[in-house]
Scaffold this motif. Structure first.
Motif, PDB file in Angstrom:
ATOM      1  N   ALA A 189    -100.088  30.352   2.893  1.00 16.05           N
ATOM      2  CA  ALA A 189    -100.034  28.982   2.385  1.00 16.05           C
ATOM      3  C   ALA A 189     -98.710  28.393   2.833  1.00 16.05           C
ATOM      4  CB  ALA A 189    -100.134  28.958   0.866  1.00 16.05           C
ATOM      5  N   GLY A 190     -98.739  27.151   3.316  1.00 19.18           N
ATOM      6  CA  GLY A 190     -97.503  26.548   3.800  1.00 19.18           C
ATOM      7  C   GLY A 190     -97.643  25.059   4.026  1.00 19.18           C
ATOM      8  N   LEU A 191     -96.765  24.557   4.883  1.00 20.43           N
ATOM      9  CA  LEU A 191     -96.705  23.135   5.200  1.00 20.43           C
ATOM     10  C   LEU A 191     -96.911  22.933   6.689  1.00 20.43           C
ATOM     11  CD1 LEU A 191     -93.581  22.352   3.020  1.00 20.43           C
ATOM     12  CD2 LEU A 191     -95.954  21.793   2.477  1.00 20.43           C
TER      13      LEU A 191
ATOM     14  N   THR B 299     -95.026  24.079  11.647  1.00 17.64           N
ATOM     15  CA  THR B 299     -95.696  24.679  10.507  1.00 17.64           C
ATOM     16  C   THR B 299     -94.863  25.846   9.983  1.00 17.64           C
ATOM     17  OG1 THR B 299     -97.766  25.662   9.730  1.00 17.64           O
ATOM     18  CG2 THR B 299     -97.120  26.175  11.974  1.00 17.64           C
ATOM     19  N   ALA B 300     -94.886  26.055   8.681  1.00 16.61           N
ATOM     20  CA  ALA B 300     -94.172  27.176   8.068  1.00 16.61           C
ATOM     21  C   ALA B 300     -94.909  27.568   6.803  1.00 16.61           C
ATOM     22  CB  ALA B 300     -92.733  26.784   7.740  1.00 16.61           C
TER      23      ALA B 300
ATOM     24  N   ASP C 121     -94.393  33.022   8.146  1.00 15.81           N
ATOM     25  CA  ASP C 121     -95.020  32.575   9.378  1.00 15.81           C
ATOM     26  C   ASP C 121     -94.483  31.183   9.676  1.00 15.81           C
ATOM     27  OD1 ASP C 121     -97.926  32.659  11.017  1.00 15.81           O
ATOM     28  OD2 ASP C 121     -97.375  30.667  10.335  1.00 15.81           O
ATOM     29  N   GLY C 122     -94.086  30.930  10.901  1.00 15.70           N
ATOM     30  CA  GLY C 122     -93.617  29.601  11.264  1.00 15.70           C
ATOM     31  C   GLY C 122     -93.760  29.373  12.755  1.00 15.70           C
ATOM     32  N   GLY C 123     -93.917  28.122  13.140  1.00 19.07           N
ATOM     33  CA  GLY C 123     -94.052  27.839  14.556  1.00 19.07           C
ATOM     34  C   GLY C 123     -94.201  26.360  14.832  1.00 19.07           C
ATOM     35  N   ALA C 124     -94.660  26.081  16.047  1.00 18.08           N
ATOM     36  CA  ALA C 124     -94.827  24.704  16.496  1.00 18.08           C
ATOM     37  C   ALA C 124     -96.051  24.615  17.390  1.00 18.08           C
ATOM     38  CB  ALA C 124     -93.585  24.245  17.266  1.00 18.08           C
TER      39      ALA C 124
ATOM     40  N   ARG D  35     -96.697  30.763  16.961  1.00 13.40           N
ATOM     41  CA  ARG D  35     -96.057  31.042  15.672  1.00 13.40           C
ATOM     42  C   ARG D  35     -95.364  32.396  15.749  1.00 13.40           C
ATOM     43  NH1 ARG D  35    -101.236  30.751  14.311  1.00 13.40           N
ATOM     44  NH2 ARG D  35    -101.109  32.564  12.950  1.00 13.40           N
ATOM     45  N   VAL D  36     -94.382  32.599  14.903  1.00 15.34           N
ATOM     46  CA  VAL D  36     -93.714  33.889  14.754  1.00 15.34           C
ATOM     47  C   VAL D  36     -94.038  34.392  13.363  1.00 15.34           C
ATOM     48  CG1 VAL D  36     -91.499  35.092  14.655  1.00 15.34           C
ATOM     49  CG2 VAL D  36     -91.852  33.277  16.338  1.00 15.34           C
TER      50      VAL D  36
END
Length: 190
Positions: A99-101, A116-117, A144-147, A163-164
């Motif tokens: 779950a994230g933004l 996104t994160a 989890d985060g990325g572009a 994402r990483v």
């Protein structure tokens, strides 16, 4: 674990401070669904134990009063490096729920960059076959985060994102405190 929770809270507060205009989700629909797949690349210490593999994901984007939420289900399958298991072959699978933004950086044109994160739960399963047949499974928290970029195609949008993912584990076969993979995914958003 406290560091993870602190970092996640800081990220949520910082991203929530972005103006509502910059946080808009796509063309006025409050809920959108996306599907994609691609390649997963292990990095850092994970690259010593795992080979590149495949990934798939399904996600839901929800515009909750100007806050762009993203709920993601993911699957990754990576082969275990044969140099580590000379008498066996094997694979590692990762199931995730996050779950994230999901924030758009620029709006107005046919191409929209975004970041996104999120935080979530990862289930790691390693299976060896052959003379050393074993199976292990563990569930851990991670981030989890990325572009990515979205391209508007009429009522649909195509996307490409990287994402990483950091998964906190106990020291084990990979001999590291974290497993890091970089899922590179292509797909569509309805």
């Amino acid at each position: 674990m406290k560091t993870l929770a602190h970092a996640a809270c800081t990220l949520v507060v910082a991203l929530a401070a972005v103006s509502p205009a910059a946080a808009q989700l796509g063309p006025q629909r409050p809920v959108r669904i996306g599907f994609g797949g691609g390649v997963s690349v292990p990095v850092n210490n994970a690259a010593d134990a795992l080979k590149s593999g495949i990934n798939g994901q399904a996600f839901m984007l929800v515009n909750a009063g100007g806050i762009p939420l993203r709920f993601n289900l993911g699957y990754q399958k990576l082969d275990i490096n044969q140099a580590l298991t000379a008498a066996a072959t094997g694979e590692s699978t990762i199931l995730s729920g996050l779950a994230g933004l999901n924030f758009d950086l620029l709006r107005g044109g046919p191409v929209t960059p975004y970041v996104t994160a999120g935080v979530g739960v990862f289930n790691l399963k390693d299976e060896l076959t052959g003379t050393l047949a074993t199976s292990t499974s563990q569930t851990k928290f991670g981030v989890d985060g990325g572009a990515g970029l979205r391209l508007r195609l009429g009522p649909l949008e195509a996307f490409a994102e990287g994402r990483v993912q950091n998964i906190w584990t106990e020291k084990g076969a990979i001999d590291a405190a974290t497993i890091r993979t970089v899922p590179v995914t292509f797909g569509v958003i309805l």
